[in-house]
Design a protein around this motif. Sequence first.
Motif: not given
Ligand code: FAD
Length: 622
Positions: A10-11, A41, A119, A150, A174, A193-194, A363, A368-369
């Motif tokens: 999402h970021a 989630c 990466a 994330g 990663s 988180t869960g 994240q 979270t979120g």
């Molecule tokens: P993510 O959505 O995790 O995306 C990360 C991306 O980075 C992925 O596409 C991944 O493939 C990519 N990536 C990572 N490392 C590399 C690399 N080295 N090279 C290339 N690509 C890479 N949020 C809540 O608000 N409430 C909850 O209860 C909750 N529970 C969760 C439970 C679980 C099991 C998980 C996994 C997440 C939960 N979340 C929850 C959190 C929510 O999913 C995240 O906050 C949100 O998706 C974060 O967005 P993000 O873009 O930071 O990371």
Amino acid sequence: MRLVVIGGGHAGIEAAHIAARMGVPTTLLTMNLDQIGQMSCNPSIGGVGKGHMVRELDALGGLMGRLADRSGIHFRILNGSRGMAVRGPRAQADRVKYRIAARNALEATPGLRLVQGMAACFRWEGGRLEGVELQDGSFLPCDAAVLTSGTFLNGRILIGARKVDAGRAGEPPSTQLADQLRALGLRCRRLKTGTSPRINRATIDFSRLEAQAGDPDPRPFSFYGEGIHLPQVPCHIVHTTPETERAVRENLDRSSMYGGHVEGVGPRYCPSIEDKFVKFPDKTSHQIFVEPDSLETQEIYLAGLSTSMPVDVQERMVRSLPGFEAAEILRPGYAIEYDSFDPLQLTRGLAVDGLPGLWFAGQINGTTGYEEAAGQGLMAGINAARWLRGQAPVILGRDQAYIGVMIDDLVTKGTDEPYRMLTARAEHRLGLACDVADTRLLPVAREVGALAPAELARAEAKAGRRARLHDQCREAWVTPTSPFGPVAAAAGLSLAAGLSLFDLLKRQQITPDLADAALALLEGWDAPQPGWEPAAERDLLLFEARYQDFHAREARILAGQRAWDHVRIPVDFRVEHLPGLSNEVKEKLQRHRPETLGQASRIPGITPAAVTLLHLLIERGA
Ligand code: FAD
């Protein structure tokens, strides 16, 4: 001038999209193109505080609101009966369609290239970022990068005593990148988180559940999108039973959390079901939301039943719910631990201090979120693009946006546990109602170039019309014999001395219907215009009229605080040598490294006296 955004969550989606939209050639590098926009989630977007940020994102050219509209299958305004400032739009999104909508939107963005790969590390040469090395040995040259990884950095899934290295269920972690960042000296901590088990819809007896319909007249998130098109479906509610509690309590030591297998700190506001029974022993039953995961599949998500119990206990817990006696788990719930980096190491523009050309968002920064991640992604993308163009970062004020509140909290106070947006975190809630995000953030959207020309024109027209409406209401004079007299009389008000229509609207006796009757007398009030919804504008006007005095007081206080945000603390300011400051204050200033006096004033433990002294010392050039 090349930007690489790592991560298609999402970021990353927001960072890559906005940077490309701003004209910077951008590559989105992500592990699996099919997982772009995956909701790890629960399949829902928005809510109170979070929904505010989705509207802000939309006002600044972000994608999340449009994606949620395109994939939403159940929309509700939360807190609908409460004040406008704390109402929050929320939608169940079809998980599959959300991913497709995200991918389509990115593929349709000119100047944005998608690359699948992992990466492995960044390469700097002579203080300049050269590019990103991939695990397959290839190299992506770039001048700036936004990392949005994330839960994937050194991610580890836990189900009971079982631990599996993973970034998310079924996806690798990663590790190389995480190790490089630690080796570079960045402060890292483990967070956790869960998520909940997913159930086969065909095995649930829905006749035993309480149905919850969406709003009859669903309102989209986006100010500029195409509205809501998918069929709307109900959600359901069920409550845990004494048997659910027994299943949890009898097996507590088998959960990852209580069995001592978790080192990370979990989110306070999304507790696991284990935590709920242990930490709130007086509450014998907990509400579980039974949410459709997708119109394309039979999967059902159980929001509120996040757990790290072994699968056999999860089955017992699920089957203890009324209507779930024969339920089959499709995917078990699990906990996940991951590396996150102390956001105090970031600038207000989300750049990593001391690592030129690198931004962090999502994240990885301890939030979270989805919405929190998206808000940061948008700002990191904007600021990385601006940096590449030699422009100063855009910083959203705490009085301008919830996104501004969140980023200021993160980079000023840091966070020891996963940070989630709540309206209570904003001290200026009255000015941050989500329905006015388009007008409120218009100056920023204009400066950044975040909106397409047609969207900008629409936002300008609406802001102009809102301003005109205020003028009309202040100029219109209400007396018993004026055209507005009957409205006042119908409200039981005898206003012989007269008052402005704006002041009339402040009176609690003026119901929405009476307000409509008065506004209908204004020229052009309900003339059709894209994005102009008379009922919503009437509600907004009533809110603004009734809270005007509070708002004015708040604005006065704010003006003082905002001034502090413009007092920059010089980079070479040697805090340790400053006279008159206590050691505690000096320590905190050294640790948090505020960029402005305003930021310094918000660090817990920095006293008003210390701020005054600091102000003097800055002015004196100490
Ligand atoms: P993510 O959505 O995790 O995306 C990360 C991306 O980075 C992925 O596409 C991944 O493939 C990519 N990536 C990572 N490392 C590399 C690399 N080295 N090279 C290339 N690509 C890479 N949020 C809540 O608000 N409430 C909850 O209860 C909750 N529970 C969760 C439970 C679980 C099991 C998980 C996994 C997440 C939960 N979340 C929850 C959190 C929510 O999913 C995240 O906050 C949100 O998706 C974060 O967005 P993000 O873009 O930071 O990371």
